[in-house]
Write a protein that holds these residues in place. Structure first.
Motif, PDB file in Angstrom:
ATOM      1  N   MET A   1       0.826  -1.203   0.000  1.00  0.00           N
ATOM      2  CA  MET A   1       0.000   0.000   0.000  1.00  0.00           C
ATOM      3  C   MET A   1       0.865   1.260   0.000  1.00  0.00           C
ATOM      4  O   MET A   1       0.504   2.281  -0.601  1.00  0.00           O
ATOM      5  CB  MET A   1      -0.929  -0.003   1.208  1.00  0.00           C
ATOM      6  N   ALA A   2       2.004   1.188   0.680  1.00  0.00           N
ATOM      7  CA  ALA A   2       2.913   2.330   0.704  1.00  0.00           C
ATOM      8  C   ALA A   2       3.451   2.620  -0.696  1.00  0.00           C
ATOM      9  O   ALA A   2       3.519   3.775  -1.132  1.00  0.00           O
ATOM     10  CB  ALA A   2       4.058   2.072   1.675  1.00  0.00           C
ATOM     11  N   LEU A   3       3.834   1.555  -1.414  1.00  0.00           N
ATOM     12  CA  LEU A   3       4.319   1.735  -2.784  1.00  0.00           C
ATOM     13  C   LEU A   3       3.226   2.315  -3.676  1.00  0.00           C
ATOM     14  O   LEU A   3       3.484   3.186  -4.504  1.00  0.00           O
ATOM     15  CB  LEU A   3       4.797   0.399  -3.356  1.00  0.00           C
ATOM     16  N   LEU A   4       1.997   1.819  -3.509  1.00  0.00           N
ATOM     17  CA  LEU A   4       0.880   2.335  -4.304  1.00  0.00           C
ATOM     18  C   LEU A   4       0.633   3.801  -3.999  1.00  0.00           C
ATOM     19  O   LEU A   4       0.442   4.618  -4.916  1.00  0.00           O
ATOM     20  CB  LEU A   4      -0.377   1.515  -4.010  1.00  0.00           C
ATOM     21  N   CYS A   5       0.648   4.156  -2.736  1.00  0.00           N
ATOM     22  CA  CYS A   5       0.413   5.539  -2.321  1.00  0.00           C
ATOM     23  C   CYS A   5       1.468   6.474  -2.906  1.00  0.00           C
ATOM     24  O   CYS A   5       1.140   7.509  -3.500  1.00  0.00           O
ATOM     25  CB  CYS A   5       0.415   5.616  -0.793  1.00  0.00           C
ATOM     26  N   ILE A   6       2.726   6.102  -2.767  1.00  0.00           N
ATOM     27  CA  ILE A   6       3.815   6.949  -3.255  1.00  0.00           C
ATOM     28  C   ILE A   6       3.845   6.973  -4.781  1.00  0.00           C
ATOM     29  O   ILE A   6       4.113   8.012  -5.399  1.00  0.00           O
ATOM     30  CB  ILE A   6       5.153   6.466  -2.671  1.00  0.00           C
ATOM     31  N   GLY A   7       3.540   5.827  -5.399  1.00  0.00           N
ATOM     32  CA  GLY A   7       3.499   5.787  -6.854  1.00  0.00           C
ATOM     33  C   GLY A   7       2.425   6.701  -7.420  1.00  0.00           C
ATOM     34  O   GLY A   7       2.678   7.472  -8.367  1.00  0.00           O
ATOM     35  N   LEU A   8       1.210   6.658  -6.858  1.00  0.00           N
ATOM     36  CA  LEU A   8       0.139   7.529  -7.321  1.00  0.00           C
ATOM     37  C   LEU A   8       0.483   9.002  -7.104  1.00  0.00           C
ATOM     38  O   LEU A   8       0.215   9.848  -7.964  1.00  0.00           O
ATOM     39  CB  LEU A   8      -1.168   7.184  -6.597  1.00  0.00           C
ATOM     40  N   ALA A   9       1.059   9.307  -5.942  1.00  0.00           N
ATOM     41  CA  ALA A   9       1.435  10.696  -5.652  1.00  0.00           C
ATOM     42  C   ALA A   9       2.423  11.223  -6.673  1.00  0.00           C
ATOM     43  O   ALA A   9       2.311  12.373  -7.138  1.00  0.00           O
ATOM     44  CB  ALA A   9       2.012  10.800  -4.243  1.00  0.00           C
ATOM     45  N   ASN A  10       3.362  10.388  -7.058  1.00  0.00           N
ATOM     46  CA  ASN A  10       4.379  10.847  -8.003  1.00  0.00           C
ATOM     47  C   ASN A  10       3.889  10.842  -9.444  1.00  0.00           C
ATOM     48  O   ASN A  10       4.428  11.573 -10.275  1.00  0.00           O
ATOM     49  CB  ASN A  10       5.641  10.000  -7.848  1.00  0.00           C
ATOM     50  N   ILE A  11       2.873  10.029  -9.742  1.00  0.00           N
ATOM     51  CA  ILE A  11       2.236  10.142 -11.058  1.00  0.00           C
ATOM     52  C   ILE A  11       1.589  11.523 -11.188  1.00  0.00           C
ATOM     53  O   ILE A  11       1.719  12.197 -12.216  1.00  0.00           O
ATOM     54  CB  ILE A  11       1.197   9.020 -11.252  1.00  0.00           C
ATOM     55  N   VAL A  12       0.877  11.938 -10.126  1.00  0.00           N
ATOM     56  CA  VAL A  12       0.259  13.266 -10.126  1.00  0.00           C
ATOM     57  C   VAL A  12       1.334  14.350 -10.245  1.00  0.00           C
ATOM     58  O   VAL A  12       1.199  15.295 -11.040  1.00  0.00           O
ATOM     59  CB  VAL A  12      -0.573  13.470  -8.843  1.00  0.00           C
ATOM     60  N   GLN A  13       2.404  14.204  -9.465  1.00  0.00           N
ATOM     61  CA  GLN A  13       3.493  15.175  -9.541  1.00  0.00           C
ATOM     62  C   GLN A  13       4.062  15.258 -10.947  1.00  0.00           C
ATOM     63  O   GLN A  13       4.242  16.352 -11.502  1.00  0.00           O
ATOM     64  CB  GLN A  13       4.606  14.788  -8.569  1.00  0.00           C
ATOM     65  N   GLY A  14       4.374  14.112 -11.522  1.00  0.00           N
ATOM     66  CA  GLY A  14       4.998  14.086 -12.844  1.00  0.00           C
ATOM     67  C   GLY A  14       4.132  14.728 -13.902  1.00  0.00           C
ATOM     68  O   GLY A  14       4.624  15.478 -14.766  1.00  0.00           O
ATOM     69  N   ILE A  15       2.825  14.455 -13.852  1.00  0.00           N
ATOM     70  CA  ILE A  15       1.912  15.009 -14.847  1.00  0.00           C
ATOM     71  C   ILE A  15       1.865  16.527 -14.759  1.00  0.00           C
ATOM     72  O   ILE A  15       2.009  17.235 -15.765  1.00  0.00           O
ATOM     73  CB  ILE A  15       0.498  14.415 -14.668  1.00  0.00           C
ATOM     74  N   PHE A  16       1.694  17.056 -13.543  1.00  0.00           N
ATOM     75  CA  PHE A  16       1.511  18.503 -13.426  1.00  0.00           C
ATOM     76  C   PHE A  16       2.825  19.276 -13.509  1.00  0.00           C
ATOM     77  O   PHE A  16       2.825  20.440 -13.927  1.00  0.00           O
ATOM     78  CB  PHE A  16       0.752  18.827 -12.140  1.00  0.00           C
ATOM     79  N   ILE A  17       3.925  18.659 -13.124  1.00  0.00           N
ATOM     80  CA  ILE A  17       5.221  19.308 -13.365  1.00  0.00           C
ATOM     81  C   ILE A  17       5.450  19.452 -14.859  1.00  0.00           C
ATOM     82  O   ILE A  17       5.928  20.491 -15.342  1.00  0.00           O
ATOM     83  CB  ILE A  17       6.360  18.504 -12.704  1.00  0.00           C
ATOM     84  N   THR A  18       5.091  18.423 -15.617  1.00  0.00           N
ATOM     85  CA  THR A  18       5.244  18.482 -17.075  1.00  0.00           C
ATOM     86  C   THR A  18       4.290  19.495 -17.692  1.00  0.00           C
ATOM     87  O   THR A  18       4.686  20.306 -18.535  1.00  0.00           O
ATOM     88  CB  THR A  18       4.981  17.097 -17.686  1.00  0.00           C
ATOM     89  N   ILE A  19       3.024  19.466 -17.259  1.00  0.00           N
ATOM     90  CA  ILE A  19       2.018  20.374 -17.826  1.00  0.00           C
ATOM     91  C   ILE A  19       2.404  21.832 -17.618  1.00  0.00           C
ATOM     92  O   ILE A  19       2.346  22.650 -18.545  1.00  0.00           O
ATOM     93  CB  ILE A  19       0.636  20.080 -17.201  1.00  0.00           C
ATOM     94  N   ASN A  20       2.809  22.174 -16.399  1.00  0.00           N
ATOM     95  CA  ASN A  20       3.187  23.565 -16.151  1.00  0.00           C
ATOM     96  C   ASN A  20       4.561  23.880 -16.705  1.00  0.00           C
ATOM     97  O   ASN A  20       4.837  25.015 -17.099  1.00  0.00           O
ATOM     98  CB  ASN A  20       3.150  23.867 -14.647  1.00  0.00           C
ATOM     99  N   GLY A  21       5.440  22.884 -16.766  1.00  0.00           N
ATOM    100  CA  GLY A  21       6.770  23.105 -17.327  1.00  0.00           C
ATOM    101  C   GLY A  21       6.729  23.432 -18.807  1.00  0.00           C
ATOM    102  O   GLY A  21       7.639  24.094 -19.328  1.00  0.00           O
TER     103      GLY A  21
END
Length: 556
Positions: A99-119
């Motif tokens: 569950m920890a891996l899933l939680c951190i993985g989802l969080a970083n998917i969100v991070q990656g998407i929006f860092i790219t979108i705004n970048g």
């Protein structure tokens, strides 16, 4: 002071934009303070131009970061001491390792998407966040947002400097084991020992030269540590598996210790916490994306961020699991693990590992904190502060004025406050994204972003739509945020809303801003086509030949 200006007409544009090509700066005459002002003022700043070379769009010859460089940048950013520790908080809260891996993985998917979108904004127009924000907030309200982001950058610079000093301390332990026994001459009220202060000063001195080098030149640092740090991380995991295996007494046999709705809300709290750690990077993504030759160069960000985050989290779980068997305590910090390697060969390995993590912290602090704070300072004081000076200011403030050892040992409420800062940064980022993609449909006039009396001035320099949407984004989250920094009791529903903080804050600000602009459009800010600095090379030239990008000075 007379300035030689040449008038360039951008093709198909109804407005003529004047670019100051060169100027002969005449030193101020007068008394002492005039001479001080003359000494401090940047050569690229002028009285009639509220900008400087570092705030201007990045010229072609400095756009040297390609797909490989950004991939290496994010690999080196995640494979760090902080990355090793990611699973600690969520597993200690009751989640299993899966569950920890899933939680951190989802969080970083969100991070990656929006860092790219705004970048993409920075990679397209080659401007920093501080200039981008003027399009949505107006030139003066944007200062409030810039100041908020700058405070976060300086704060986390100090916290990451503390971690960097831990790396230096482990390096010294590996070279001189006797350093363990250095007597402490500082009082208990200092919240820091003589040992650690020595390591802290050494880390600080090692940082200074890198702040002098331009960000477009330090990509070699990210390239080096993107190779050395993965080797170290996998080596620590491999050594731990070789020593103790992965038996049933490890963390891998630990299931969820909480169940039902509590498990769900704990998962959401962990998700929010891990997304919150990346909101600062979402906001200032243009600060480093602006060095890309085009928007395609930053696309790997969306994949590399979650991929590397899951890998380093898994390595951290393996290492922590083995440490409980080997040392009788769960050690989430890889530096504490290598400090146990006391044989001659073990000390050599410990030094190499600590040195690799040390390089990782240097790059992480530059990319995520000092560069962001420097760009913000550059925008607030463009006549006196460029990126180089701004990085030094952020370095001294974060390292010494903040005294992170006091915060980490005696100010948990303040640490919680800064960790929850995404309550404000989430809505801030939501408005930026909404403005670029929905409201202005990816069409800005980059020249007007540098003109305080231009089309993006709004109402006395303030876009009231952004102010209202920003308020809608953060005010409902405040009740749930207060218990994290005080003893105030609030209803459970407010805490649950706070645990959904990023999704509510970003989403509500994004939507409300788009709706407000639909019903109350600022039509003067809409342009028929995007106007970029590169249009200079395709423009019709009145009377003169188009000058090179090197000498451009955007005039406000």
């Amino acid at each position: 002071m007379e300035e030689n200006k040449k008038k360039i007409t951008v093709s198909d544009s109804p407005v003529d934009y004047e670019l100051g090509i060169s100027s002969d700066y005449e030193p101020l005459s007068g008394g002492f303070w005039h001479r001080v002002n003359n000494f401090l003022k940047l050569d690229s700043a002028a009285d009639d131009r509220y900008s400087n070379d570092d705030l201007d769009p990045v010229p072609v010859e400095l756009r040297t970061w390609d797909m490989l460089h950004y991939s290496l940048f994010w690999i080196s950013d995640h494979l760090s001491v902080s990355g090793f520790r990611q699973a600690a908080s969520v597993m200690q809260a009751g989640l299993s390792w899966k569950m920890a891996l899933l939680c951190i993985g989802l969080a970083n998917i969100v991070q990656g998407i929006f860092i790219t979108i705004n970048g993409i904004v920075g990679a397209t127009y080659h401007i920093p966040f501080s200039v981008q924000s003027r399009a949505s907030y107006g030139p003066y309200l944007s200062y409030v947002m810039i100041l908020m982001r700058m405070i976060v950058g300086i704060f986390w610079y100090g916290i990451q400097a503390y971690t960097g000093a831990e790396c230096v301390q482990s390096m010294i332990f590996a070279i001189w084991p006797s350093f363990h026994h250095v007597p402490n001459t500082l009082p208990a009220s200092a919240h820091i020992t003589t040992q650690f202060m020595t390591a802290y000063v050494l880390y600080f001195l090692a940082c200074l030269p890198l702040h002098y080098v331009g960000i477009h030149k330090v990509k070699w640092l990210f390239a080096i540590k993107s190779f050395t740090t993965p080797i170290v991380c996998f080596a620590i995991m491999g050594w731990m598996v070789h020593q103790v295996g992965l038996g049933q007494t490890s963390l891998f046999s630990q299931g969820n210790t909480i169940h039902g709705s509590k498990l769900g809300w704990t998962f959401m709290a962990g998700l929010y916490s891990n997304i919150g750690g990346g909101v600062t990077l979402m906001v200032n993504a243009p600060d480093y994306a602006r060095y890309a030759p085009n928007a395609r160069a930053i696309l790997p960000t969306a994949v590399v961020i979650p991929f590397t985050a899951v890998i380093i989290t898994f390595l951290g779980v393996v290492a922590a699991s083995g440490s409980r068997i080997l040392y009788g305590a769960i050690l989430w910090d890889p530096l504490l693990i290598i400090d146990h390697w006391t044989s001659p060969g073990g000390r050599a390995a410990a030094f190499f590992c600590a040195f690799s993590f040390f390089l990782s912290q240097l790059g992480l602090n530059i990319a995520a904190n000092s560069l962001a704070a420097a760009n913000d300072l550059n925008c607030l004081f463009p006549k006196y502060i460029n990126i180089r000076r701004g990085q030094f200011i952020a370095c001294f403030l974060g390292t010494w004025a903040l005294t992170p050892w006091n915060i980490l040992t005696s100010a948990p409420a303040f640490l919680n406050f800064m960790s929850g800062y995404s309550v404000w940064l989430g809505p801030l980022c939501g408005i930026l994204v909404s403005d670029y993609y929905i409201v202005h449909k990816k069409k800005y006039n980059v020249y007007e972003l540098y003109n305080f009396n231009g089309i993006y001035r709004y109402w006395y320099g303030v876009n009231w739509r952004a102010a209202l949407a920003f308020t809608i984004g953060w005010v409902p989250l405040l009740p749930g945020f207060l218990p994290t920094v005080s003893s105030i009791k609030v209803v459970t529903g407010m805490i649950h809303l706070y645990n959904l903080g990023f999704f509510y804050g970003f989403g509500s600000a994004w939507l409300s801003y788009a709706v407000l602009c639909y019903f109350f459009p600022a039509k003067e800010t809409y342009v028929e086509r995007a106007v970029k600095i590169d249009d200079l090379f395709e423009s019709r030239v009145n009377d003169i030949e188009s000058p090179s990008i090197d000498s451009e000075k955007i005039s406000s």
